[in-house]
Design an enzyme around this catalytic site. Structure first.
Site, PDB file in Angstrom:
ATOM      1  N   PHE A 156      -6.632  -2.539  -1.108  1.00  0.00           N
ATOM      2  CA  PHE A 156      -7.973  -2.097  -0.688  1.00  0.00           C
ATOM      3  C   PHE A 156      -7.873  -0.597  -0.382  1.00  0.00           C
ATOM      4  O   PHE A 156      -6.955  -0.167   0.329  1.00  0.00           O
ATOM      5  CB  PHE A 156      -8.448  -2.834   0.573  1.00  0.00           C
ATOM      6  CG  PHE A 156      -8.652  -4.310   0.397  1.00  0.00           C
ATOM      7  CD1 PHE A 156      -9.137  -4.841  -0.794  1.00  0.00           C
ATOM      8  CD2 PHE A 156      -8.384  -5.190   1.441  1.00  0.00           C
ATOM      9  CE1 PHE A 156      -9.340  -6.212  -0.953  1.00  0.00           C
ATOM     10  CE2 PHE A 156      -8.577  -6.557   1.298  1.00  0.00           C
ATOM     11  CZ  PHE A 156      -9.057  -7.069   0.097  1.00  0.00           C
ATOM     12  N   GLU A 157      -8.826   0.156  -0.852  1.00  0.00           N
ATOM     13  CA  GLU A 157      -8.734   1.611  -0.833  1.00  0.00           C
ATOM     14  C   GLU A 157      -8.453   2.237   0.538  1.00  0.00           C
ATOM     15  O   GLU A 157      -7.843   3.279   0.631  1.00  0.00           O
ATOM     16  CB  GLU A 157     -10.025   2.229  -1.403  1.00  0.00           C
ATOM     17  CG  GLU A 157     -11.276   1.876  -0.608  1.00  0.00           C
ATOM     18  CD  GLU A 157     -12.507   2.632  -1.107  1.00  0.00           C
ATOM     19  OE1 GLU A 157     -13.232   2.068  -1.920  1.00  0.00           O
ATOM     20  OE2 GLU A 157     -12.724   3.778  -0.674  1.00  0.00           O
ATOM     21  N   LEU A 158      -8.940   1.636   1.600  1.00  0.00           N
ATOM     22  CA  LEU A 158      -8.876   2.295   2.911  1.00  0.00           C
ATOM     23  C   LEU A 158      -7.490   2.287   3.527  1.00  0.00           C
ATOM     24  O   LEU A 158      -7.266   2.861   4.593  1.00  0.00           O
ATOM     25  CB  LEU A 158      -9.891   1.680   3.876  1.00  0.00           C
ATOM     26  CG  LEU A 158      -9.632   0.257   4.366  1.00  0.00           C
ATOM     27  CD1 LEU A 158     -10.499  -0.023   5.580  1.00  0.00           C
ATOM     28  CD2 LEU A 158      -9.887  -0.776   3.307  1.00  0.00           C
TER      29      LEU A 158
END
Lengths: 299, 254, 254, 299
Positions: free
Chosen positions: B51-53
């Site tokens: 997940f990007e975060l």
């Protein structure tokens, strides 16, 4: 040297027109109490930057405190969109420079490391870059990689005046930990001229020195530390408390029109003198206690 | 007895089948999450989910309302940052598959998540890119998952947030981008892209639909293979995993 | 009764006096460490000490053999990385003072830590830069601490590892560098640099030495102020702190 | 998927001529057991990179396994210089590309982020850059900042074939923690094509998942995990064991001449079949036990 102060004093250090990097991501670790105090103090003309626009940004925009946002898109997750930001963009009243998550991250990263520019593969061929070039010809450029001869898009560093970061714990000097993913916060802090830390809890300098690998924000970058439990409400703080779904839904409903949003502000921002009164108005301890995180799950 | 499954479940299963063991997959929330966890719990146990975060390989026990929900970070092996995920993994070139949804796509797999309407006049602003543009620009291939509606599958989209094959042919390469969309999965069909024209091409039709159903509910005419097979239906075990393990509250599949 | 102190102790004290409260100081090991801890424990309690490998504001209880010794990281507030210290603090422009030692320096404060001899023919390779070149290039000012010997204070050095004022005048600015050396502290004198010519200039002479002692043991002729004062001797408390608290084993001051 | 294997097998994956980034800094967390096994297996023609050259690099150079080093200078702290590296440079037998700590860090950082080039303020005006330009005209270049018009030195990314990193603990998949300062290790790992993790201790995947903020090396970048107590001996591993001063002094003495160094290698590298035999030869448990770190001090 203690930097511990009140929220009012920390907010009071921010001049109208400043560029703030805020720590929120959608509905997590948003600088909500900070944003409410900015609105109460009547600070205006702000530029807000964030890799992914969040509830703190939307509230400030909705209250008219913001002229310009620099961000990579955003939402309130399943609760809805950034309605106030979107209305500002649609009406033309808000200058929105819209990138992607990585391109804003790289702009912060370049700022944090003192790089004059940073190349990136993203944005090419998209309408995002076309728009950015129209809006600000001066923040992006194409240069030639001296090693391969290829053409590369390069971004200008982002150098906010103040980073405002919601954390789980910090000491009085501003050495702070962030639990959970840190998204763009480490680079926001290092790119900014100074940082305001909003901590759920103040821990001792001794505790910081016992696990210095966990310090994400070095105190030397911090100008103010504010201890303020539930400062991110109604958004979540990992390992401290969950988001308050009812209050976020309430916000989303209110944001649908300028009139209902004005009523929301009157009730929960202008209508309370400080964060303590705000917490009472949203239900006080009876409402907040059930939000406290399960120690194993962290939410 | 025929297996009972919903179109969303078939989409998730079709998405899962596109993922191979040991691949690195960058996902947004919703169906891509279900597809990825399904693949990981069946044929691709060594797949890595990002997940990007700042989240690597989570093992959630509860469904979340979005990427910002700590429920979806649960039991990750790494919790770090955008720089680490989108920089040191994605931009570095290590993401095999990007899994994206969107408001609109066109015959070349360009994706819009920014606005609907005329960007120079009247429009509704929606969500924007987040990491979608980065994933579409940097992943080795991308898979698009989207409802099959004429207003979503359009000859031209309002705004190119995330590049597909741009104007087709070699225009993506000429823009300096590798990779590109490999599949578009809707609730009626699975599409690929012609290796040269880069035009969207019907690869299979979901059981219960005809080619006319597929073509008649799109805003443009895709290429069609001479013999279009039916999409393989989900297995009983896949449906069970989705309903009982991955999304018991029906939050992603609703 | 006159206070008894060694030349090294005076050097450390003179170094400490150059540091102001709230400054950020990047230090190498040895005398710079003693000077920095001394300043921190006397007039500069809010100073921040950095070690390049990822250490902020340590509070050692034991002396170490070098920066790689965990003894000198003890009770830091941050343990991170080169990127964090040399990138996000030094290269970003937040280091007020860099504290450097070296093998040789010249009239413009250029520093050699790389090799002795003729780099094109016969030479002895020594230590190289480490973070010294970065600190000399990026700090707002640098302080050089070095033994006062003709073979160390030379008209021309074998190798410019860390830039001072290069060839003097505005040559440092023309190379794209700000800052530059502010002081050279030896065991006989303290030097500054002329604001225009950037030539090394005697600012004070340590008690017990004459101007001839200073000039006669250097390999070049520095500028000399009309009235050269004596360097202020250490206080009793400063000497006590060095001997009893900061370096009780005499590891740095030996 | 377990990547747990023996040191011999991990080393066996390295072809002669490879470019290795090693995790040591002077006399801390050096990949010593790894280097000894590389020498025993007769792997040669290596390129070794490191921000600050350390004992692992020096040993490999002394054994003739290295053609080229890319580093920022280095030493064995107070114990002495990198005698083998220095002799190689002085004799012209070793190609040494000598930078500064930050310039090597930035080359790794660019490699880790997929940047085609990275600007830097360091090196200007120095003889370091003059030498590098003579040696490898292709790794540095001067370009114009498109935003300010200023001239900036830019560096080419460094992309090692394998990073070899000594850590305190890792799980079987290669998710690893580094306690203490991490110097250039995070960027080395991310810049390299793959990573070999040498861990003092294997911990469970569950333990990793309970504190995922502490994972410095993500398992997905790792090809081999080797569990090997005292693998960094005679250098230190923070919170595990102290450096062995007597053995480092022994090394420094031996390194003074090629002959005495050959005898050192015969005794402690070629003369033992593996790490276990090495540990016995340097004194076994009686010698090693007193080196174990005090749990409070970490050394």
């Amino acid at each position: 040297m203690t930097k511990l102060t009140t929220l009012a004093e920390a907010v009071g250090s921010i001049p109208s027109g400043a560029h703030l990097a805020l720590s929120g991501f959608a509905i997590s670790r948003c600088t909500m109490a900070f944003a409410r105090e900015v609105i109460r103090q009547g600070i205006r003309g702000l530029t807000i930057s964030q890799c992914v626009g969040a509830m703190d940004m939307d509230l400030l925009v909705g209250a008219g405190a913001v002229d310009r946002v620099i961000y990579g898109g955003g939402s309130l997750d399943r609760f809805g969109r950034l309605t106030c930001v979107n209305r500002g963009i649609e009406s033309g009243g808000l200058q929105a420079e819209e990138y992607s998550s990585l391109s804003v991250t790289f702009r912060y990263l370049a700022g944090s490391l003192g790089l004059p520019f940073i190349p990136i593969r993203s944005l090419r061929g998209s309408d995002l870059i076309k728009r950015i070039e129209e809006q600000t010809g001066s923040d992006v450029a194409t240069i030639t990689d001296p090693f391969s001869g290829e053409s590369w898009l390069t971004l200008k560093p982002l150098l906010p005046d103040v980073a405002v970061v919601q954390v789980q714990c910090a000491d009085q000097e501003g050495n702070a930990r962030i639990l959970g993913p840190r998204w763009d916060n480490p680079e926001q802090v290092r790119a900014s001229k100074r940082t305001i830390v909003i901590a759920e809890e103040i821990i001792s300098n001794d505790a910081i020195r016992q696990n210095p690998e966990q310090t994400v924000i070095p105190g030397l970058l911090v100008s103010h530390v504010v201890e303020l439990p539930f400062a991110a409400h109604p958004t979540s703080v990992y390992r401290a408390y969950d988001y308050d779904a009812r209050q976020i839904e309430n916000y989303v409903q209110a944001a649908r029109t300028p009139d209902t949003f004005r009523a929301y502000l009157d009730h929960l921002v202008y209508g309370v003198k400080d964060h303590q009164e705000y917490l009472k108005r949203v239900g006080g301890i009876d409402r907040l206690d059930p939000l406290r995180a399960d120690p194993t799950l962290g939410y | 007895m025929e297996l009972d499954y919903t179109p969303s479940e078939l989409m998730a299963v079709a998405g899962a089948r596109e993922l191979q063991d040991r691949e690195v997959v960058a996902v947004g929330l919703g169906l891509p999450v279900v597809a990825s966890f399904l693949a990981k719990q069946t044929h691709a146990p060594n797949m890595t989910i990002l997940f990007e975060l700042g989240v690597i390989d989570p093992e959630p026990v509860d469904c979340g309302v979005g990427l910002a929900d700590p429920r979806v970070w649960h039991r990750a092996t790494v919790l770090s940052s955008f720089v680490d995920i989108l920089g040191a993994i994605l931009h570095k070139g290590l993401v095999d598959v990007g899994f994206l949804g969107g408001l609109e796509t066109d015959p070349y797999g360009n994706l819009n998540t920014t606005l609907l309407g005329d960007p120079r006049a009247t429009f509704r602003h929606m969500v924007g890119s987040g990491g979608a543009n980065d994933i579409a620009s940097c992943a080795r291939r991308t898979i698009i998952i989207m409802r099959h509606e004429a207003r979503k599958l359009k000859p031209a989209i309002s705004f190119v947030t995330s590049p597909g094959y741009l104007a087709g042919g070699d225009s993506r390469e000429r823009a300096g981008l590798h990779g590109g969309p490999s599949r578009v999965i809707t609730d009626k069909a699975i599409f690929g892209f012609h290796p040269e024209t880069r035009q969207m091409t019907v690869l299979s039709i979901h059981p219960g639909n005809t080619l006319d159903d597929v073509l008649g509910t799109m805003g443009f005419a895709p290429a069609v293979l001479q013999h279009v097979p039916y999409t393989q239906p989900p297995t009983r075990e896949q449906v069970r995993l989705i309903r009982e393990v991955i999304d018991p509250q029906g939050m992603y599949m609703g």
